[in-house]
Design an enzyme around this catalytic site. Structure first.
Site, PDB file in Angstrom:
ATOM      1  NE  ARG A   1       5.780  -0.294  10.423  1.00  0.00           N
ATOM      2  CZ  ARG A   1       4.670  -0.303   9.767  1.00  0.00           C
ATOM      3  NH1 ARG A   1       4.814   0.216   8.525  1.00  0.00           N
ATOM      4  NH2 ARG A   1       3.485  -1.069  10.121  1.00  0.00           N
TER       5      ARG A   1
ATOM      6  CE  LYS B   1      -2.355  -0.776   3.634  1.00  0.00           C
ATOM      7  NZ  LYS B   1      -1.889  -2.067   4.263  1.00  0.00           N
TER       8      LYS B   1
ATOM      9  NE  ARG C   1       1.300  -4.610  11.241  1.00  0.00           N
ATOM     10  CZ  ARG C   1       2.511  -4.672  10.469  1.00  0.00           C
ATOM     11  NH1 ARG C   1       3.551  -5.028  10.470  1.00  0.00           N
ATOM     12  NH2 ARG C   1       2.173  -3.356   9.385  1.00  0.00           N
TER      13      ARG C   1
ATOM     14  NE  ARG D   1      -4.891  -1.338   9.813  1.00  0.00           N
ATOM     15  CZ  ARG D   1      -3.653  -0.702   9.298  1.00  0.00           C
ATOM     16  NH1 ARG D   1      -3.816   0.620   9.039  1.00  0.00           N
ATOM     17  NH2 ARG D   1      -2.570  -1.449   9.409  1.00  0.00           N
TER      18      ARG D   1
ATOM     19  NE  ARG E   1       7.712  -3.399   5.772  1.00  0.00           N
ATOM     20  CZ  ARG E   1       6.432  -3.055   5.692  1.00  0.00           C
ATOM     21  NH1 ARG E   1       5.763  -2.989   4.702  1.00  0.00           N
ATOM     22  NH2 ARG E   1       5.778  -3.145   6.959  1.00  0.00           N
TER      23      ARG E   1
HETATM   24  P1  AMP Z   1       0.274   0.440   9.243  1.00  0.00           P
HETATM   25  O1  AMP Z   1       1.452   1.520   9.259  1.00  0.00           O
HETATM   26  O2  AMP Z   1      -1.020   1.126   8.268  1.00  0.00           O
HETATM   27  O3  AMP Z   1       0.528  -1.158   9.055  1.00  0.00           O
HETATM   28  O4  AMP Z   1      -0.388   0.535  10.668  1.00  0.00           O
HETATM   29  C1  AMP Z   1       0.509   0.217  11.941  1.00  0.00           C
HETATM   30  C2  AMP Z   1      -0.225   0.141  13.301  1.00  0.00           C
HETATM   31  O5  AMP Z   1      -0.947   1.391  13.591  1.00  0.00           O
HETATM   32  C3  AMP Z   1      -1.530  -0.959  12.922  1.00  0.00           C
HETATM   33  O6  AMP Z   1      -1.031  -1.990  13.130  1.00  0.00           O
HETATM   34  C4  AMP Z   1      -2.435  -0.525  13.983  1.00  0.00           C
HETATM   35  O7  AMP Z   1      -1.979  -0.649  15.383  1.00  0.00           O
HETATM   36  C5  AMP Z   1      -2.081   1.031  13.616  1.00  0.00           C
HETATM   37  N1  AMP Z   1      -3.402   1.702  12.876  1.00  0.00           N
HETATM   38  C6  AMP Z   1      -2.953   2.289  11.535  1.00  0.00           C
HETATM   39  N2  AMP Z   1      -4.013   2.508  11.114  1.00  0.00           N
HETATM   40  C7  AMP Z   1      -5.102   2.364  12.040  1.00  0.00           C
HETATM   41  C8  AMP Z   1      -6.494   2.343  11.634  1.00  0.00           C
HETATM   42  N3  AMP Z   1      -7.027   2.967  10.615  1.00  0.00           N
HETATM   43  N4  AMP Z   1      -7.352   1.873  12.456  1.00  0.00           N
HETATM   44  C9  AMP Z   1      -6.725   1.276  13.631  1.00  0.00           C
HETATM   45  N5  AMP Z   1      -5.251   1.192  13.894  1.00  0.00           N
HETATM   46  C10 AMP Z   1      -4.755   1.572  13.111  1.00  0.00           C
END
Ligand code: AMP
Length: 210
Positions: A139, A13, A150, A88, A127
């Site tokens: 991260r 993404k 996740r 999400r 990655r």
């Molecule tokens: P990402 O970088 O999009 O994979 O997000 C990393 C983490 O941030 C996720 O595993 C969630 O803990 C939190 N997170 C990011 N976006 C959301 C969202 N829209 N709703 C809830 N948690 C989120």
């Protein structure tokens, strides 16, 4: 152009969002990036979500919705945006509908990157290796155990959004297993040639005017 990118962690993404940003001159709104910034800055929200993020679970809808509502109202988002990692959950999607209605704007597409889950673990592993090779910090949630959590959160809470947007006629599904360039080309093909704001018959308030 106002877009949503749907897809499990590791689906690409972020990579595709950057390409869309360059092509359409829109901003990328990544809730993951915004939440990581809040954690790093040690804000009250950051302190609230740190452990949740480290575990691979989703942060509370209310927290994320508020962050996005603030961000979407900023002047640089008026020209268009790509939501990366939001919504999400179905309640987040409904909150987004309300925000868009409030601003008098519409989504042009929800792009779903469909990937083979077994391949995701391999992608995340490479990655991690690439990040380490560049000497950059990893991260906290980039590890196989957290990735499983996740993915579970994605399956249970986010995957139903494909149906949500299919019913609204804006879902565009793309094979995320192809090469980066091929995925980009497939997204280009799937997107409407003109965004809502420019389409004939669009209401005046389709424009994200101030
Ligand atoms: P990402 O970088 O999009 O994979 O997000 C990393 C983490 O941030 C996720 O595993 C969630 O803990 C939190 N997170 C990011 N976006 C959301 C969202 N829209 N709703 C809830 N948690 C989120």
């Amino acid at each position: 152009m106002r877009l949503i990118l749907l897809g499990p962690p590791g689906a690409g993404k972020g990579t595709q969002a950057l390409r869309l940003v360059a092509k359409y001159g829109i901003v990328q709104l990544s809730t993951g990036d915004m939440l990581r910034a809040a954690v790093k800055a040690g804000t009250p929200i950051g302190r609230q979500v740190k452990e949740i993020m480290d575990s691979g679970s989703l942060c509370p809808d209310g927290v994320v919705v508020e962050i996005v509502a603030d961000r979407i109202a900023q002047p640089d988002a008026r020209k268009g945006f790509i939501l990366d990692g939001f919504p999400r959950t179905v309640p987040q999607a409904k909150a987004l509908d309300r925000m868009l209605a409030q601003h008098g704007i519409k989504l042009d597409a929800a792009i779903e990157l469909r990937v083979d889950e077994d391949a995701l673990l391999k992608r995340i592993e490479s990655r991690i290796a690439e990040t380490k090779a560049r000497g950059e910090a990893l991260r906290a949630d980039d590890n196989p155990a957290v990735l499983r959590q996740r993915l579970e959160a994605y399956r249970a809470q986010t995957a139903p959004l494909a149906d949500y947007y299919r019913k609204k006629n804006v879902l565009r599904t793309v094979n995320g297993m192809a090469s980066i360039a091929d995925v980009t080309a497939a997204i280009d093909k799937a997107l409407p040639s003109e965004p809502h704001a420019l389409r004939a018959g669009s209401k005046k308030n389709d424009h994200a005017s101030p």
